[in-house]
Design a protein around this motif. Structure first.
Motif, PDB file in Angstrom:
ATOM      1  N   LEU A   1       0.826  -1.205   0.000  1.00 50.57           N
ATOM      2  CA  LEU A   1       0.000   0.000   0.000  1.00 50.57           C
ATOM      3  C   LEU A   1       0.859   1.254   0.000  1.00 50.57           C
ATOM      4  CD1 LEU A   1      -2.839  -1.009   2.494  1.00 50.57           C
ATOM      5  CD2 LEU A   1      -2.893  -1.000  -0.008  1.00 50.57           C
ATOM      6  N   LEU A   2       1.947   1.236   0.753  1.00 49.04           N
ATOM      7  CA  LEU A   2       2.835   2.394   0.793  1.00 49.04           C
ATOM      8  C   LEU A   2       3.461   2.666  -0.568  1.00 49.04           C
ATOM      9  CD1 LEU A   2       4.589   2.012   4.249  1.00 49.04           C
ATOM     10  CD2 LEU A   2       3.286   3.993   3.465  1.00 49.04           C
ATOM     11  N   LEU A   3       3.635   1.628  -1.359  1.00 49.03           N
ATOM     12  CA  LEU A   3       4.221   1.822  -2.683  1.00 49.03           C
ATOM     13  C   LEU A   3       3.334   2.651  -3.600  1.00 49.03           C
ATOM     14  CD1 LEU A   3       6.014  -1.499  -3.621  1.00 49.03           C
ATOM     15  CD2 LEU A   3       6.989   0.787  -3.561  1.00 49.03           C
ATOM     16  N   THR A   4       2.047   2.746  -3.274  1.00 50.37           N
ATOM     17  CA  THR A   4       1.179   3.607  -4.074  1.00 50.37           C
ATOM     18  C   THR A   4       1.315   5.070  -3.678  1.00 50.37           C
ATOM     19  OG1 THR A   4      -0.729   3.422  -2.568  1.00 50.37           O
ATOM     20  CG2 THR A   4      -0.468   1.705  -4.252  1.00 50.37           C
ATOM     21  N   ARG A   5       2.012   5.333  -2.570  1.00 48.88           N
ATOM     22  CA  ARG A   5       2.167   6.695  -2.080  1.00 48.88           C
ATOM     23  C   ARG A   5       3.623   7.136  -2.001  1.00 48.88           C
ATOM     24  NH1 ARG A   5      -1.896   6.756  -3.685  1.00 48.88           N
ATOM     25  NH2 ARG A   5      -3.960   6.904  -2.732  1.00 48.88           N
ATOM     26  N   VAL A   6       4.520   6.186  -1.799  1.00 46.46           N
ATOM     27  CA  VAL A   6       5.942   6.495  -1.643  1.00 46.46           C
ATOM     28  C   VAL A   6       6.691   5.970  -2.863  1.00 46.46           C
ATOM     29  CG1 VAL A   6       7.978   6.216  -0.187  1.00 46.46           C
ATOM     30  CG2 VAL A   6       5.706   6.307   0.856  1.00 46.46           C
ATOM     31  N   SER A   7       7.623   6.741  -3.344  1.00 46.06           N
ATOM     32  CA  SER A   7       8.387   6.337  -4.524  1.00 46.06           C
ATOM     33  C   SER A   7       9.123   5.022  -4.271  1.00 46.06           C
ATOM     34  CB  SER A   7       9.405   7.422  -4.886  1.00 46.06           C
ATOM     35  OG  SER A   7      10.285   6.961  -5.888  1.00 46.06           O
TER      36      SER A   7
ATOM     37  N   ILE B   1      11.890   0.940  -1.465  1.00 52.28           N
ATOM     38  CA  ILE B   1      12.561  -0.349  -1.664  1.00 52.28           C
ATOM     39  C   ILE B   1      13.993  -0.332  -1.120  1.00 52.28           C
ATOM     40  CG2 ILE B   1      13.441  -1.926  -3.441  1.00 52.28           C
ATOM     41  CD1 ILE B   1      10.801  -1.350  -4.946  1.00 52.28           C
ATOM     42  N   PRO B   2      14.802   0.684  -1.407  1.00 56.13           N
ATOM     43  CA  PRO B   2      16.123   0.728  -0.766  1.00 56.13           C
ATOM     44  C   PRO B   2      16.039   0.767   0.760  1.00 56.13           C
ATOM     45  CG  PRO B   2      16.067   2.224  -2.624  1.00 56.13           C
ATOM     46  CD  PRO B   2      14.660   1.742  -2.418  1.00 56.13           C
ATOM     47  N   PHE B   3      15.006   1.448   1.303  1.00 51.35           N
ATOM     48  CA  PHE B   3      14.831   1.477   2.755  1.00 51.35           C
ATOM     49  C   PHE B   3      14.615   0.072   3.294  1.00 51.35           C
ATOM     50  CE2 PHE B   3      11.681   1.470   6.227  1.00 51.35           C
ATOM     51  CZ  PHE B   3      12.441   2.061   7.224  1.00 51.35           C
ATOM     52  N   LEU B   4      13.755  -0.707   2.627  1.00 50.38           N
ATOM     53  CA  LEU B   4      13.512  -2.089   3.054  1.00 50.38           C
ATOM     54  C   LEU B   4      14.780  -2.915   2.968  1.00 50.38           C
ATOM     55  CD1 LEU B   4      10.079  -2.824   1.335  1.00 50.38           C
ATOM     56  CD2 LEU B   4      10.476  -2.363   3.753  1.00 50.38           C
TER      57      LEU B   4
ATOM     58  N   ASN C   1      19.810   0.709  -5.737  1.00 49.21           N
ATOM     59  CA  ASN C   1      18.392   0.961  -5.993  1.00 49.21           C
ATOM     60  C   ASN C   1      18.039   2.411  -5.713  1.00 49.21           C
ATOM     61  OD1 ASN C   1      16.577  -1.409  -6.769  1.00 49.21           O
ATOM     62  ND2 ASN C   1      17.891  -2.342  -5.229  1.00 49.21           N
ATOM     63  N   LEU C   2      18.633   2.980  -4.686  1.00 42.95           N
ATOM     64  CA  LEU C   2      18.378   4.378  -4.369  1.00 42.95           C
ATOM     65  C   LEU C   2      18.788   5.295  -5.518  1.00 42.95           C
ATOM     66  CD1 LEU C   2      17.434   6.331  -2.114  1.00 42.95           C
ATOM     67  CD2 LEU C   2      19.828   6.431  -1.360  1.00 42.95           C
ATOM     68  N   VAL C   3      19.843   4.918  -6.213  1.00 40.40           N
ATOM     69  CA  VAL C   3      20.383   5.755  -7.285  1.00 40.40           C
ATOM     70  C   VAL C   3      19.696   5.487  -8.618  1.00 40.40           C
ATOM     71  CG1 VAL C   3      22.448   6.296  -8.622  1.00 40.40           C
ATOM     72  CG2 VAL C   3      22.619   5.955  -6.137  1.00 40.40           C
ATOM     73  N   PHE C   4      19.442   4.213  -8.936  1.00 41.06           N
ATOM     74  CA  PHE C   4      19.058   3.853 -10.297  1.00 41.06           C
ATOM     75  C   PHE C   4      17.601   3.445 -10.480  1.00 41.06           C
ATOM     76  CE2 PHE C   4      23.655   2.899 -10.100  1.00 41.06           C
ATOM     77  CZ  PHE C   4      24.088   3.758 -11.097  1.00 41.06           C
ATOM     78  N   LEU C   5      16.915   3.018  -9.433  1.00 37.85           N
ATOM     79  CA  LEU C   5      15.566   2.491  -9.605  1.00 37.85           C
ATOM     80  C   LEU C   5      14.613   3.583 -10.089  1.00 37.85           C
ATOM     81  CD1 LEU C   5      13.766  -0.020  -9.227  1.00 37.85           C
ATOM     82  CD2 LEU C   5      13.230   0.839  -6.944  1.00 37.85           C
ATOM     83  N   PRO C   6      13.918   3.383 -11.205  1.00 35.01           N
ATOM     84  CA  PRO C   6      12.983   4.400 -11.692  1.00 35.01           C
ATOM     85  C   PRO C   6      11.687   4.388 -10.893  1.00 35.01           C
ATOM     86  CG  PRO C   6      12.971   2.515 -13.152  1.00 35.01           C
ATOM     87  CD  PRO C   6      14.050   2.258 -12.139  1.00 35.01           C
ATOM     88  N   ASP C   7      10.969   5.481 -10.974  1.00 35.12           N
ATOM     89  CA  ASP C   7       9.690   5.611 -10.293  1.00 35.12           C
ATOM     90  C   ASP C   7       8.607   4.935 -11.129  1.00 35.12           C
ATOM     91  OD1 ASP C   7       7.748   6.402  -8.508  1.00 35.12           O
ATOM     92  OD2 ASP C   7       8.553   8.430  -8.311  1.00 35.12           O
ATOM     93  N   MET C   8       7.364   4.979 -10.631  1.00 39.15           N
ATOM     94  CA  MET C   8       6.242   4.492 -11.424  1.00 39.15           C
ATOM     95  C   MET C   8       6.130   5.321 -12.702  1.00 39.15           C
ATOM     96  SD  MET C   8       4.992   2.044  -9.624  1.00 39.15           S
ATOM     97  CE  MET C   8       4.585   1.450  -7.965  1.00 39.15           C
TER      98      MET C   8
END
Length: 420
Positions: A111-117, A122-125, A232-239
């Motif tokens: 659910l948080l993924l629909t609100r948080v980039s 994901i890097p936080f996890l 992931n923090l650097v390269f992972l694209p957003d939705m």
């Protein structure tokens, strides 16, 4: 991190008036080799970049997830059991507590993924589970182990993002099997690497600075996992609907991605309501759908029946009796089960290419074959004497690796039916 399956690929759609018309040879290459090979050069380059970024990040994340998850088993047979005075039930409890954390973390994380980039969440996890993996090297009793394993599971991943860049028909037909197998076999490689890593760690670091080899394993796993969270923090694209133009995807490419979603009638993520949740559990608002109530349970049963090869490491350790010379060294106990993972990886790739190509996206034939195979292996292990027919059991444990090779196909069936 079952997490970043999010955009494992960008399935191909372009406006009808500019659609590239592939010839029969290009279509054959796309079906049997890789699905982007019949696209026009511009779209093919975009797909290559997306696959290179997302497949790499997803695979690395799943690799370290399985590395950090499997290290408990390798540590248990490499001195943790004796040092913490654990019995078999306590090991099973630690596994169950990890699963409890995993289950609890799934819904809020998704659910948080629909609100948080995703590039933040994901890097936080990943960092959190790496941190608790590191903390495991300090544990002094089994209760502390339970706490650490719970949080490693709690910060494990989510499979919500499968579909952020996909069209629904592309998720369950002929384009996803190859990408799914790359992602899923990365997890098997994490398990494979964990065995080699524990063997080398025990041989070279056991006792260094007063730390047992299994404690060094936890430390090393942290230093492997942490850089992945940074990547992931650097390269992972957003939705697609939130992403901003950057060096990876230009404004033109992001427009193409969003056009694809609009042409399918899919809108950006919206706020969750009870009505929307119930819609997934009903058909036309009145009939309970088999997709929600049946397929996930089938996945649970399958997932708990195909791990026969995991027993081998404990079977080998059981030959070592207190007060007697060990039948197998710690390195042998960690290394001998690994060929089953090799069988897993090889057969998974073969079955993915077959299901995408000759089977034209049909998954059920390989599911039926692998399930039947798994049943035969289980019967064989039940019939083979436990300690006197070692060679027979070695072969059966290795061949059991074939069954888990269909994990990607199983996920495609369950995910495709439930979510779309």
């Amino acid at each position: 991190m079952s997490t970043v399956v999010a955009g494992l690929a960008y399935a191909q759609t372009v406006p009808d008036d500019v659609r590239h018309k592939p010839d029969s040879r290009a279509r054959w290459r796309a079906r049997y080799l890789w699905d982007t090979l019949d696209k026009d050069p511009k779209e093919r380059w975009f797909l290559f970049k997306l696959d290179a970024i997302l497949l790499t990040l997803a695979s690395l994340g799943y690799f370290v997830k399985n590395l950090d998850q499997t290290n408990l088993t390798n540590a248990y047979v490499s001195g943790m059991k004796e040092q913490l005075r654990m019995n078999g039930n306590e090991y099973n409890t630690a596994i169950s507590i990890w699963t409890v954390g995993y289950i609890i973390g799934q819904v809020p994380s998704n659910l948080l993924l629909t609100r948080v980039s995703p590039r933040i969440w994901i890097p936080f996890l990943e960092f959190c589970w790496a941190l608790f993996t590191l903390g495991s090297y300090r544990i002094q009793n089994v209760q502390q182990l339970y706490v650490m394993r719970f949080f490693v599971g709690l910060f494990d991943g989510m499979q919500y993002i499968v579909g952020s860049w996909y069209r629904a028909d592309e998720q369950v037909k002929t384009t996803l099997g190859k990408r799914a197998v790359i992602f899923h076999t990365a997890g098997s490689m994490g398990q494979l690497f964990s065995g080699f890593l524990q063997s080398a760690t025990y041989d070279h670091l056991n006792g260094v600075h007063g730390l047992a080899g299994w404690r060094w394993l936890m430390i090393i796993c942290f230093f492997i996992s942490f850089p992945i969270s940074v990547a992931n923090l650097v390269f992972l694209p957003d939705m697609p609907w939130k992403a901003k133009p950057n060096w990876m995807f230009t404004e033109e490419k992001l427009k193409l991605a969003n056009t694809r979603l609009k042409k399918e009638g899919r809108a950006p993520a919206q706020r969750i309501s009870l009505a929307k949740v119930m819609l997934k559990f009903t058909v036309n608002g009145n009939a309970v759908t088999q997709h929600v109530w049946v397929l996930p349970w089938l996945y649970v049963y399958w997932n708990n029946s195909v791990n026969l090869y995991n027993i081998m490491i404990f079977w080998l350790k059981a030959f070592n009796k207190p007060g007697k010379p060990p039948a197998y060294t710690v390195s042998q106990i960690n290394l001998y089960p690994l060929p089953s993972l090799g069988v897993n990886i090889i057969t998974a790739w073969i079955m993915a290419w077959i299901s995408d190509g000759p089977l034209n996206g049909r998954r059920w034939p390989i599911l039926a074959f692998a399930s039947t195979w798994n049943g035969c292996i289980a019967i064989g292990l039940l019939a083979a004497p436990l300690y006197t027919h070692r060679a027979t059991r070695f072969v059966l444990y290795y061949l059991a690796g074939l069954s888990i090779g269909i994990s990607g196909a199983v996920l495609l069936v369950v995910w495709g039916r439930v979510m779309f």
